[in-house]
Write an enzyme that holds these catalytic residues in place. Structure first.
Site, PDB file in Angstrom:
ATOM      1  N   LYS A  54       0.959  -1.188   0.413  1.00 28.98           N
ATOM      2  CA  LYS A  54      -0.396   0.280  -0.022  1.00 28.98           C
ATOM      3  C   LYS A  54       0.791   1.102  -0.228  1.00 28.98           C
ATOM      4  O   LYS A  54       0.761   2.243  -0.763  1.00 28.98           O
ATOM      5  CB  LYS A  54      -0.786  -0.282   1.070  1.00 28.98           C
ATOM      6  CG  LYS A  54      -2.326  -0.737   0.814  1.00 28.98           C
ATOM      7  CD  LYS A  54      -2.770  -0.946   2.395  1.00 28.98           C
ATOM      8  CE  LYS A  54      -3.664  -2.492   2.121  1.00 28.98           C
ATOM      9  NZ  LYS A  54      -4.135  -2.658   3.448  1.00 28.98           N
ATOM     10  N   GLN A  98      -4.865  -0.996   9.194  1.00 30.52           N
ATOM     11  CA  GLN A  98      -4.784  -2.524   9.190  1.00 30.52           C
ATOM     12  C   GLN A  98      -5.448  -3.945  10.030  1.00 30.52           C
ATOM     13  O   GLN A  98      -5.124  -4.003  11.267  1.00 30.52           O
ATOM     14  CB  GLN A  98      -3.144  -3.062   8.928  1.00 30.52           C
ATOM     15  CG  GLN A  98      -2.964  -4.354   8.049  1.00 30.52           C
ATOM     16  CD  GLN A  98      -3.481  -4.585   6.600  1.00 30.52           C
ATOM     17  OE1 GLN A  98      -3.751  -3.589   6.025  1.00 30.52           O
ATOM     18  NE2 GLN A  98      -4.269  -5.348   6.450  1.00 30.52           N
ATOM     19  N   ASP A 121     -11.099   2.938   3.720  1.00 30.57           N
ATOM     20  CA  ASP A 121     -11.190   1.514   4.160  1.00 30.57           C
ATOM     21  C   ASP A 121     -12.871   1.888   4.136  1.00 30.57           C
ATOM     22  O   ASP A 121     -13.839   0.251   3.333  1.00 30.57           O
ATOM     23  CB  ASP A 121     -10.946   1.099   5.343  1.00 30.57           C
ATOM     24  CG  ASP A 121      -9.827  -0.195   5.157  1.00 30.57           C
ATOM     25  OD1 ASP A 121     -10.272  -0.323   3.741  1.00 30.57           O
ATOM     26  OD2 ASP A 121      -9.343  -0.699   6.173  1.00 30.57           O
TER      27      ASP A 121
END
Ligand code: NDP
Length: 300
Positions: A54, A98, A121
């Site tokens: 990422k 994460q 997200d």
């Protein structure tokens, strides 16, 4: 029938190019550089690989990448304090924590501590609610990528029968909401669904997000259907040598591709789209934060 292969890797490249072009325009016209902060707690090896990828791709499209790597025993208060700092940092437009988090941390509390407008997200309860009611939101990256691939292949999805296998908050449920918003007739299947094979055979669009290697076989698929395989599973591959493994999806590619009209491979299908959509969400969040028009084709 031999299915057309939906090349998610190539499509993700196109998405990244669009993001990079928009980032360059933001910088040139407004002096703004989008920033993405990724928070990783602990040393889960798969998470470390994801976070590294990422960060690398964020920099490649011209955005600022900030990584916060915290020890596995980080107290919840310390994590929440960091998130608060990122929430108020004007250089940061997207925040991603994460998952999975170590067991002592409350995942829902942490996700909902992220400012909804920076929640790239799309897991914050506000974004879930906005998506569910058809309002503008941050859309979870994996389902967003799946929808982009489906629209690219099929054009309008209106009236098609869609079956989503899996009801997780990160893939199955938001995928079903997006397909409903595109006027599909949507059924969500899960581990308690009866006669799942027959249900799947009604699907013009079949999305598998289960986490069970090669569960969906060709005889579950309606001839000509479009199959999106979200699953990422590692299985033994003795043909590659002792102890070796390979990645497979939730769909048995060989038998499914003999029946389907189109199918995403694993690897090279949905996976690359997920990070590309994270970058897309970050540039979208940056535009919204600055009251600027959103880039075309990077959100839904
Ligand atoms: P979860 O484990 O959170 O959810 C799995 C879902 O599958 C559950 O709803 C479960 O049903 C259902 N399920 C399990 N067994 C069966 C069965 N035998 N028949 C029907 N349904 C079943 O997984 P995720 O949604 O997080 O991920 C799914 C897969 O997608 C995984 O392989 C994951 O690695 C992959 N993934 C890939 C991403 C990408 O970028 N390509 C991103 C995210 C995930 P129930 O609710 O009843 O238990």
């Amino acid at each position: 029938m031999t299915a057309e292969i939906i090349d998610g890797k190539a499509f993700a490249g196109i998405v990244r190019e669009k993001v990079a072009a928009h980032v360059a325009r933001l910088q040139a016209d407004h002096g703004i550089k989008p920033g993405l902060a990724v928070v990783l707690v602990g040393e889960d090896p798969a998470s470390q690989v994801y976070v590294r990828n990422k960060g690398k791709q964020t920099v490649e499209v011209g955005m600022t990448s900030v990584e916060h790597r915290l020890p596995a025993d980080t107290p919840q208060d310390a994590l929440l304090t960091l998130i608060q700092e990122l929430n108020t940092d004007p250089a940061i437009h997207g925040i991603l924590c994460q998952l999975p988090l170590p067991d002592h941390l409350d995942e829902d509390l942490v996700i909902n501590a992220i400012a909804p407008e920076k929640d790239v997200d799309g897991f914050h309860i506000s974004n879930v609610g906005l998506l569910g009611t058809g309002q503008k939101s941050m859309v979870p990256c994996t389902p967003l990528g799946c929808l982009m691939l489906l629209r690219d292949r099929l054009g309008s999805l209106s009236g098609l029968n869609a079956v989503v296998v899996g009801r997780s908050n990160i893939v199955g449920k938001p995928m079903a909401n997006l397909l409903l918003r595109d006027s599909c007739t949507v059924t969500i299947a899960h581990s308690r669904t009866r006669d799942i094979e027959a249900l799947c055979r009604t699907a013009d669009i079949l999305v598998a997000a289960v986490g069970r290697p090669q569960m969906v076989t060709g005889d579950w698929i309606k001839p000509g259907a479009t199959v999106i395989d979200v699953g990422i599973n590692r299985i033994p591959a003795p043909e590659k040598g002792e102890g070796k493994t390979r990645l497979v999806g939730d769909v048995d590619f060989d038998s499914a591709s003999a029946v389907a009209g189109a199918i995403t491979p694993v690897p090279g299908g949905v996976g690359p789209m997920t990070i590309a959509c994270l970058l897309a969400n970050t540039v979208t969040a940056c535009c919204r934060a600055n009251g600027l028009p959103e880039p075309e084709g990077l959100t839904v």
